[in-house]
Design a protein around this motif. Sequence first.
Motif, PDB file in Angstrom:
ATOM      1  N   SER A  20       0.989  -1.056   0.035  1.00 19.11           N
ATOM      2  CA  SER A  20       0.019   0.044  -0.122  1.00 19.11           C
ATOM      3  C   SER A  20       0.802   1.304   0.043  1.00 19.11           C
ATOM      4  N   PRO A  21       0.599   2.547  -0.555  1.00 13.72           N
ATOM      5  CA  PRO A  21       1.258   3.566  -0.627  1.00 13.72           C
ATOM      6  C   PRO A  21       1.266   4.234   0.644  1.00 13.72           C
ATOM      7  N   LEU A  22       0.366   3.881   1.663  1.00 12.79           N
ATOM      8  CA  LEU A  22       0.092   4.346   2.994  1.00 12.79           C
ATOM      9  C   LEU A  22       1.618   4.101   3.628  1.00 12.79           C
ATOM     10  N   LYS A  23       2.417   3.033   3.266  1.00  9.67           N
ATOM     11  CA  LYS A  23       3.584   2.656   4.092  1.00  9.67           C
ATOM     12  C   LYS A  23       4.600   3.600   3.721  1.00  9.67           C
ATOM     13  N   ASN A  24       4.516   4.529   2.889  1.00 12.44           N
ATOM     14  CA  ASN A  24       5.454   5.610   2.827  1.00 12.44           C
ATOM     15  C   ASN A  24       5.178   6.850   3.567  1.00 12.44           C
ATOM     16  N   HIS A  25       4.153   6.742   4.439  1.00 11.62           N
ATOM     17  CA  HIS A  25       3.782   7.811   5.021  1.00 11.62           C
ATOM     18  C   HIS A  25       3.570   7.528   6.272  1.00 11.62           C
ATOM     19  N   ILE A  26       4.193   6.230   7.051  1.00  5.92           N
ATOM     20  CA  ILE A  26       4.147   5.795   8.459  1.00  5.92           C
ATOM     21  C   ILE A  26       5.367   5.519   8.762  1.00  5.92           C
ATOM     22  N   PRO A  27       5.688   5.649  10.069  1.00  7.76           N
ATOM     23  CA  PRO A  27       7.307   5.153  10.598  1.00  7.76           C
ATOM     24  C   PRO A  27       7.734   3.860  10.215  1.00  7.76           C
ATOM     25  N   ASN A  28       8.910   3.541   9.843  1.00  9.21           N
ATOM     26  CA  ASN A  28       9.498   2.335   9.599  1.00  9.21           C
ATOM     27  C   ASN A  28       9.398   1.346  10.806  1.00  9.21           C
ATOM     28  N   VAL A  29       9.145   0.183  10.862  1.00  7.75           N
ATOM     29  CA  VAL A  29       9.197  -0.562  11.927  1.00  7.75           C
ATOM     30  C   VAL A  29      10.779  -1.303  12.125  1.00  7.75           C
ATOM     31  N   LEU A  30      11.657  -0.864  13.271  1.00  7.64           N
ATOM     32  CA  LEU A  30      12.717  -1.437  13.272  1.00  7.64           C
ATOM     33  C   LEU A  30      12.826  -2.857  14.329  1.00  7.64           C
ATOM     34  N   ALA A  31      11.947  -2.820  15.419  1.00  9.16           N
ATOM     35  CA  ALA A  31      12.084  -4.018  15.977  1.00  9.16           C
ATOM     36  C   ALA A  31      10.773  -3.891  17.049  1.00  9.16           C
ATOM     37  N   SER A  32      10.378  -5.045  17.795  1.00  8.89           N
ATOM     38  CA  SER A  32       9.488  -5.175  18.736  1.00  8.89           C
ATOM     39  C   SER A  32       9.602  -6.426  19.465  1.00  8.89           C
ATOM     40  N   GLY A  33       8.895  -6.309  20.688  1.00 13.19           N
ATOM     41  CA  GLY A  33       9.449  -7.295  21.630  1.00 13.19           C
ATOM     42  C   GLY A  33       8.531  -6.798  22.942  1.00 13.19           C
ATOM     43  N   ILE A  34       8.948  -7.899  23.943  1.00 18.43           N
ATOM     44  CA  ILE A  34       8.272  -8.061  25.030  1.00 18.43           C
ATOM     45  C   ILE A  34       9.384  -7.899  26.298  1.00 18.43           C
ATOM     46  N   GLN A  53      -4.480   9.728   2.716  1.00 18.05           N
ATOM     47  CA  GLN A  53      -3.802   8.415   3.510  1.00 18.05           C
ATOM     48  C   GLN A  53      -4.780   7.586   4.116  1.00 18.05           C
ATOM     49  N   LEU A  54      -6.045   8.473   4.267  1.00 19.68           N
ATOM     50  CA  LEU A  54      -7.241   7.476   4.918  1.00 19.68           C
ATOM     51  C   LEU A  54      -7.777   6.715   3.809  1.00 19.68           C
ATOM     52  N   ARG A  55      -7.881   7.184   2.442  1.00 18.95           N
ATOM     53  CA  ARG A  55      -8.143   6.324   1.440  1.00 18.95           C
ATOM     54  C   ARG A  55      -7.555   5.125   1.399  1.00 18.95           C
ATOM     55  N   SER A  56      -6.109   5.220   1.637  1.00 21.05           N
ATOM     56  CA  SER A  56      -5.386   3.909   1.495  1.00 21.05           C
ATOM     57  C   SER A  56      -5.667   3.240   2.813  1.00 21.05           C
ATOM     58  N   LEU A  57      -5.649   3.695   3.880  1.00 21.75           N
ATOM     59  CA  LEU A  57      -6.114   2.980   5.124  1.00 21.75           C
ATOM     60  C   LEU A  57      -7.524   2.064   4.859  1.00 21.75           C
ATOM     61  N   HIS A  58      -8.354   2.903   4.528  1.00 21.85           N
ATOM     62  CA  HIS A  58      -9.514   2.255   4.595  1.00 21.85           C
ATOM     63  C   HIS A  58      -9.862   1.162   3.257  1.00 21.85           C
ATOM     64  N   MET A  59      -8.811   1.096   2.438  1.00 21.80           N
ATOM     65  CA  MET A  59      -9.081   0.194   1.252  1.00 21.80           C
ATOM     66  C   MET A  59      -8.123  -0.983   1.629  1.00 21.80           C
ATOM     67  N   LEU A  60      -7.443  -0.782   2.756  1.00 20.35           N
ATOM     68  CA  LEU A  60      -6.750  -2.271   2.978  1.00 20.35           C
ATOM     69  C   LEU A  60      -7.648  -3.502   3.152  1.00 20.35           C
ATOM     70  N   PRO A  61      -7.238  -4.657   3.078  1.00 14.39           N
ATOM     71  CA  PRO A  61      -8.001  -5.680   3.365  1.00 14.39           C
ATOM     72  C   PRO A  61      -7.943  -6.008   4.982  1.00 14.39           C
ATOM     73  N   ARG A  74       4.864  20.806   4.587  1.00 12.21           N
ATOM     74  CA  ARG A  74       3.923  19.927   4.008  1.00 12.21           C
ATOM     75  C   ARG A  74       3.904  18.682   4.948  1.00 12.21           C
ATOM     76  N   PRO A  75       2.869  18.077   4.942  1.00 15.69           N
ATOM     77  CA  PRO A  75       2.502  16.890   5.769  1.00 15.69           C
ATOM     78  C   PRO A  75       3.066  15.653   5.253  1.00 15.69           C
ATOM     79  N   THR A  76       3.885  14.957   5.937  1.00 17.11           N
ATOM     80  CA  THR A  76       4.311  13.803   5.690  1.00 17.11           C
ATOM     81  C   THR A  76       4.405  12.494   6.103  1.00 17.11           C
ATOM     82  N   TYR A  77       3.819  12.384   7.317  1.00 13.09           N
ATOM     83  CA  TYR A  77       3.639  11.048   8.142  1.00 13.09           C
ATOM     84  C   TYR A  77       2.441  11.336   9.116  1.00 13.09           C
TER      85      TYR A  77
END
Length: 941
Positions: A549-563, A668-676, A812-815
């Motif tokens: 999705s083109p939305l991924k260009n406007h949200i932060p990239n995930v580097l790691a996750s855990g507990i 961006q909300l169009r891209s979000l709302h079109m996601l499966p 300009r808005p970016t993220y």
Amino acid sequence: MEILHQSHTFPIRDRRADSLGDFKYIPDEIICTILDCLTPLDLARLACVSRENLPNEYIEFCRKPLQFDGFSSPFLYRRLYRCHTTLDGFSFDDGNVERKNDISAEQFHREYDGIKPVLLNGLADTWPARKTWTIDHLVPKYGDTTFKISSSLKVSMTFKDYVSYMKQQHDEDPLYIFDDKFGESAPGLLKDYTVPQIFQEDFFDVLDKNRPSFRWLVIGPARSGASWHVDPGLTSAWNTLLCGRKRWALYPPGTVPLGVTVHVDDDDGDISVDSPSSLQWWLDFYPLLADENKPIECTQLPGETIFVPSGWWHCVLNLETTIAVTQNFVNSRNFEFVCLDMAPGYCHRGVCRAGLLALDEDSLEIVEKNMPCEKENFRCIDLTMKETKARILRPQQNENGKENANGSYNVWEHDFSYDINYLAMFRNRELDHFTSPWCPDNSLRQRGLREWLSRLWVGNPGKREMIWKGACLALNADKWLDCLGKICFFHSLPFPSENAKLPVGMGSNPVYVMDEYVVKIFAEGGPQSSIFDLGTELEFYSTLSEVNSPLKNHIPNVLASGILHLENGSYNIDSWDGKKVPDVIRKCNLIPEKGTGDVFPFGVQSKILFTYRKDLSPENGPDDSDESTIVLLPYLITKRCKGKILTELRDVLPWEDVLNLASFLGEQLRSLHMLPYPSFSNSALSDFEQNRGFSSANGMDMEFVSNESDIPVEWKIFVRTLMEKKKNVSGRLSKRSGSIPKTLIEKAEAYLPDDFLKLLSIYEENGMKKVGKPWSWIHRDIMDDNIYMECKSCSHGIPAPTSNGGVAKSWRPTYILDFSNLAVGDSINDLIPMHLDVFRGNSDLLKQFLKSYKLSLMRKTPQQGSDDDKYGRLSYHAIIRQLRGETLKWDMWMYRCFCILHDENVLGGLFKTWKELRGAESWEEVELQVWGELNNYEGFP
């Protein structure tokens, strides 16, 4: 006061029994308390049922001065006396409050600041207010200006009407002006005075317009005044008198005045004080005090400024018509006390106000746990009580409840220290602002506190030792920094710099912003809620990558996750991508919802079911309390976005950039709302029904909803939840109505759907029933602080500092940030916070957004064709939508959502902000004013 005694020839008899009937058995005090609770109309009705039938000669006689022969009530007499007594001889000054002329800042901070009260002369000599703040001068200029009145009814009055009231009233406790917004209603008054130099250090200044109430205009007649209290948030205060005389009484911190009771809420630490009026206290309680137990007192004269240190009890009585201005402030001396007062819990807050009288046995256990010394060295360990309100020491008792030989007690002999290290022992260190109930009487909201501390930290590097100590008291900053260090070490990331030691932002979880990355620790709602939040966010990122999705260009990239988990006194970390169930979660017995898939067991399906149950049946729903010894803290590391958040730029953005922002959000909300999105299974619905125990609600057959076999499971759960929420909606709104008009509360239930299935715009296609509303991923939190902007002309997105402190003119808005509130639901939900917070209700911006959005929000059915059919209006759907599964707290920004059925008082916040809505006579009027533009949108099916 002159008491009239006039003889007459009528027989003396007790008329009380005949007049009161069965009420004659109730004391006068209780009867008056009941009458105080009645409306004027109810009082008039009650007067009509009096059993007293006076003969004509009595009626004629009652036109003369009232006689009380045959009926004696000391209680009523005292009330009458307070209504008519004069205070000419009430002035008091024996020098126990020092008076100082031309005091230096150094002497003030050395001898008085945070130590004891003092009367200061000369601070207001150059103020214009010194000459112009009189009734005669103010009425011509501000007669039509409305000011707030000190009243539990929250009334306002024009100044000329109030002056008329002052001249005519003989109230027992006269109303007086006590207005914290006078600078907005009468800005000219702010030009008439300046904050004295010795009080100009005020750490709340960094919050600008968002700071809590801090200044008040105070005007009142003789006999009015402020009853006993401690200033909010343990702030200090100065009060300058411009005309008239005030009598002050003050007690040191922890000394509860005779006749005053301090109640402390065990759940959230809310403090409430029961106190007689200031005049009643001086007339009825003051004479009971032995000389050694009397407060320190003084009479304040025009032009004098009194300083009240943090935590001091004080009571004020106006001896004649007075005009004053007062401000509360936070400086270096009281900063740590203010931070302690903001910390969650009840024990330490009660002790700060009521001293050791506030302690109970449970509180002592907390103190012993936090004590640096041995239990036997604790001097007051025998001061226990079983009630959670401050014990009042009466005459004839000492601190241990035993009679004194002289029949009095000495308030100055309390074994209590108003020292920050001593008071901090009473704080429950297991509580913090990210996971604990918020005290409603705190001077800052939860997120406001973190914003405040963060700004102080960045802007005052020379005071960081003090600020750090305050942050540790208020939100356990040391605990969260320790967690951050473990995460950074595990992932081989640089340890945060000095500037990044405090969590930032207005979000619900601790967030740390470093040079190249951001760490978010999930804490809101407890361990189980946190696991669902991270699991859902990770499932969303996975979906985003799969469909490119083109939305991924406007949200932060995930580097790691855990507990991060604390077990047996040591920290450990398990990496987790949201898939499967980690062993540490199994150990904590946190089981995902049944029938919601195996790939992301704590993903959005499980989260929705978990939250629905918790919202609808908190007493029977999932329990976040973990009886194991394992502490779970999920976390997410993302790449840092360059630029500034919209909150910092809103006031400087040109209109063209704001329009571009609206278009950006539409895309961006169009891209979000079109996601499966993952669909719910029938087994999930069955499990939901079984656990919830649905039968029927509001006359609608639940079985009918189940029989609609073509309707997707998620919509069935949605409808059933709304049906439950509708129960007693008027009662819930009344309890926390805020400024919602009463007429609208009464009409709320009728305005809501009688059949919630009509909200789905169900239509038939190829013989199957389908829902005409889109169901999609929803962000649920598109607000100012979750939108990033970049400077158009800057290479790195952030402009270099300028000599005049200016900022770049074009952005300009970016993220879009912070997806921890992700859910799936009606896509119209995302428009609600965006329109009310980002667009501030501007219809032009909403229209610009819709041009880029280009998705259908609802398919109208033939039955919804008429203009008067509310189900065919998008504005109607918007106003009754709720952000499903939200765990809103009132400390969140008031525009978070707008929904009649929501558990929290979000409507109250809306009506407080849009004052023009207060006169609305129907919900339709509110709906169309806020959301009318939506009805012009046809969408792009």
